[in-house]
Write a protein that holds these residues in place. Structure first.
Motif, short mmCIF file in Angstrom:
data_model
loop_
_atom_site.label_atom_id
_atom_site.label_comp_id
_atom_site.label_asym_id
_atom_site.label_seq_id
_atom_site.Cartn_x
_atom_site.Cartn_y
_atom_site.Cartn_z
N ASP A 10 -8.86 9.98 3.19
CA ASP A 10 -8.80 10.40 1.79
C ASP A 10 -8.39 11.86 1.66
N SER A 11 -8.93 12.73 2.53
CA SER A 11 -8.55 14.13 2.37
C SER A 11 -7.18 14.41 2.99
N TYR A 21 0.84 -1.18 0.00
CA TYR A 21 0.00 0.00 0.00
C TYR A 21 0.88 1.23 0.00
N MET A 76 -9.96 17.74 -6.17
CA MET A 76 -9.66 18.03 -4.77
C MET A 76 -10.52 19.18 -4.25
N LYS A 83 -0.09 13.01 0.14
CA LYS A 83 0.40 12.41 -1.10
C LYS A 83 0.59 13.46 -2.19
N SER A 84 -0.39 14.36 -2.31
CA SER A 84 -0.28 15.40 -3.34
C SER A 84 0.92 16.30 -3.10
N GLN A 93 -4.36 10.79 1.45
CA GLN A 93 -4.30 10.65 -0.01
C GLN A 93 -4.33 12.01 -0.70
N GLY A 94 -5.23 12.87 -0.26
CA GLY A 94 -5.37 14.16 -0.93
C GLY A 94 -4.24 15.12 -0.61
N THR A 95 -3.99 15.31 0.69
CA THR A 95 -3.04 16.36 1.07
C THR A 95 -1.60 15.87 1.07
N VAL A 120 -7.35 11.46 -6.36
CA VAL A 120 -7.49 10.52 -5.26
C VAL A 120 -8.46 9.42 -5.66
N SER A 163 -7.39 20.19 5.77
CA SER A 163 -8.04 20.55 4.51
C SER A 163 -7.65 21.95 4.08
N GLU A 169 -9.97 3.97 4.28
CA GLU A 169 -8.65 4.40 3.83
C GLU A 169 -7.62 3.70 4.71
N GLY A 177 -4.32 21.47 2.51
CA GLY A 177 -4.54 20.80 1.23
C GLY A 177 -5.00 21.77 0.16
N ILE A 178 -5.97 22.59 0.50
CA ILE A 178 -6.54 23.51 -0.50
C ILE A 178 -5.52 24.60 -0.84
N ILE A 223 -12.76 18.78 -0.90
CA ILE A 223 -12.50 19.42 0.40
C ILE A 223 -12.68 20.93 0.39
#
Lengths: 251, 272
Positions: B114-115, A22, A196, B122-123, B118-120, A63, B187, B69, B190-191, A200
């Motif tokens: 996820d947010s 993973y 994204m 990882k991005s 994975q979203g924040t 994602v 978040s 997740e 992330g944004i 969010i």
């Protein structure tokens, strides 16, 4: 001109065998790392990295919610990077080649999740017998072997024929098609970011998006610089948030 | 705290299985059911080594639908192991409770994971990798490994935490102010990073020019747009897509093809 047999086989094995882990496979199968790997193979690390990372940009922010993969960055990289390096294509052209294969790759994921239903039902039967060993195999060995066997041939064929096909297309495509595709290459990363924002980006926090966006536009700061400010901002907000919570308890 | 059979090593070993195989046996029917069962199967064998029927029931119980997740989901692995142990040792845990706990936690935890992961995280890691790699810097190719490394240690910590805290504390943690604060700040970060990446990597400009009268003086549309608001066209693209996602079906494939066709048509008539 024919493809490179050994290289095609290498790509096929790299894609097919390396499923478990993973996050680990998502790291060494990320276009950025693939760019480094193929750069070493072709003896041009700089160009490999530039091409790989240009492809990487398409998949930032994408994602797989609930494992519904909208696109497969590993497939995109494994097909497009060797083609671009062997044919001496620029990064924009590599991105264009990557996109359709990124979409094709999701087919494998869906196929995997359909085939796994069969192993799931087999595991159900083994649970009735209390056979832990077989259930363990249903989780690792069977899906792994089965998917590897299934993926290795198509990836090999695509990798083997890819360079010839790509060269043919590039030679005969009119300039507005290649030009248009490289315009599209500049816009496609927007999809990941938009995804994204959809997930969010509540309107209360959307101003933070614009602050960072225009920091880039007006001040020309790079990603690393903005990450530094971003982390500081996050820490300030976090400590303010916890203090407020503490205050409420005392009241 | 009552007597315990499972050691810290059992927890981390189970969690390692979770880390390695999470999405491998994922199926459309019950998603992560088989990987979850595999994750805890060794621990179950240890708990039920003298109770074959109990083991069968436990296996069947965990082959039910499950999806979350993986990183933050390690917390569930820890909590479930604590509960299974309590059930075997004290016998006062209804099997329904274990199933309901899994079903209850998987949704909120998938949302957080996820947010946040994975979203924040990882991005951010991949975008840093890309920005190094685009300059031909070898760090760009190595940086992606920071992601599994982070996931590995965070997940390991959370599994042990989940096991030690137990059900009530984890439920409390998920609903606590601290957690809300973390999600909120994550978040925002992330944004914020999405804004930075959008500004750096979404590219669109127009070569259109208008000639006014017969003086031969021409006005470049892009220059006018830049003086108005730099990066206006890419921004319109991004929020056009956001609008599409919010109001229409989320069809990724159709969107990609549309962008390519619009790009080609625009290139043909000279807009782009």
């Amino acid at each position: 001109m024919t493809g490179n047999f050994g290289l095609a086989l290498f790509s096929a094995i790299l894609y097919a065998v390396a499923i478990p882990g993973y996050g680990l496979s998502s790291a060494y199968k990320s276009p950025a790392t693939l760019g480094l790997i193929y750069g070493i193979i072709f003896g041009d690390i700089t160009q490999g990295l530039i091409i790989g990372c240009s492809i990487q940009l398409l998949y930032l922010g994408v994602v797989a919610t609930g494992n519904n993969m909208p696109s497969d960055q590993a497939m995109a990289g494994i097909i497009a990077i060797p083609i671009a390096l062997s044919q001496g294509l620029d990064a924009q052209m590599a991105v264009t080649i990557a996109v359709p294969f990124g979409i094709l790759g999701t087919f494998f994921n869906n196929m995997k999740r359909s085939i796994n239903i069969w192993f799931l039902h087999y595991a159900d039967r083994k649970a009735e017998e209390g056979n832990v060993k077989e259930i363990n195999r249903c989780a690792v060995l069977y899906p792994w072997l089965f998917m590897s066997a299934l993926q290795i041939i198509p990836i090999f064929i695509i990798s083997y024929l890819g360079p010839t096909a790509a060269q043919f297309l590039i030679d005969y495509l009119p300039s507005w098609v290649t030009g248009g595709l490289s315009v599209a290459g500049g816009v496609l990363p927007a999809i990941g970011f938009a995804l994204m924002i959809t997930q969010i980006g509540r309107k209360e926090i959307l101003p933070y998006f614009f602050i960072a966006y225009f920091m880039v536009q007006y001040m020309g700061l790079n990603t690393m610089a903005i990450s530094v400010f971003g982390v500081c901002l996050a820490l300030i907000l976090f400590f303010n948030g916890s203090q407020k919570k503490g205050g409420e308890v005392h009241e | 705290m009552s007597e315990r059979v499972l050691t810290k090593k059992d927890i981390t070993k189970s969690r390692f299985r979770w880390f390695i195989t999470l999405e491998l046996p994922n199926s459309f029917e019950r998603l992560q059911a088989v990987s979850f069962t595999y994750t805890i199967s060794a621990a179950l064998q240890k708990l039920y080594k003298d109770d074959k029927e109990g083991l069968k029931d436990a296996l069947k119980r965990h082959l039910e639908f499950f999806n979350t997740e993986g990183t933050i989901g390690s917390l569930i692995v820890g909590v479930v192991l604590a509960l299974e142990e309590k059930k075997k040792l004290e016998g006062d845990v209804d099997p329904e409770v274990i199933t309901n706990l899994k079903l209850g936690l998987m949704g909120p935890i998938a949302g957080i994971g996820d947010s946040l992961i994975q979203g924040t995280i990882k991005s951010i890691i991949l975008s840093l990798a890309a920005s190094f790699g685009l300059q031909g810097n070898i760090i760009g190719g190595l940086l992606p490994f920071l992601f599994p490394l982070t996931v590995y240690f965070v997940g390991r910590y959370l599994a042990i935490l989940g096991y030690n805290l137990g059900t009530e504390a984890v439920n409390k943690l998920i609903g606590s102010g601290l957690m809300t604060n973390i999600i909120n700040v994550a978040s925002i970060l992330g944004i914020f990073m999405m804004g930075a990446l959008s500004g750096s990597y979404v590219k669109l400009s127009t070569p259109l020019e208008f000639t006014i009268g017969s003086s031969g003086k021409s006005i470049a549309v892009q220059e006018v747009l830049d003086s108005l608001l730099p990066g206006l066209l890419p921004l319109l693209c991004i929020f056009g897509i956001v609008w599409y996602f919010k109001n229409k079906k989320q069809n990724y494939l159709l969107l990609v093809i549309s962008i390519m066709i619009i790009g080609m048509l625009g290139s043909l008539v000279g807009i782009f």
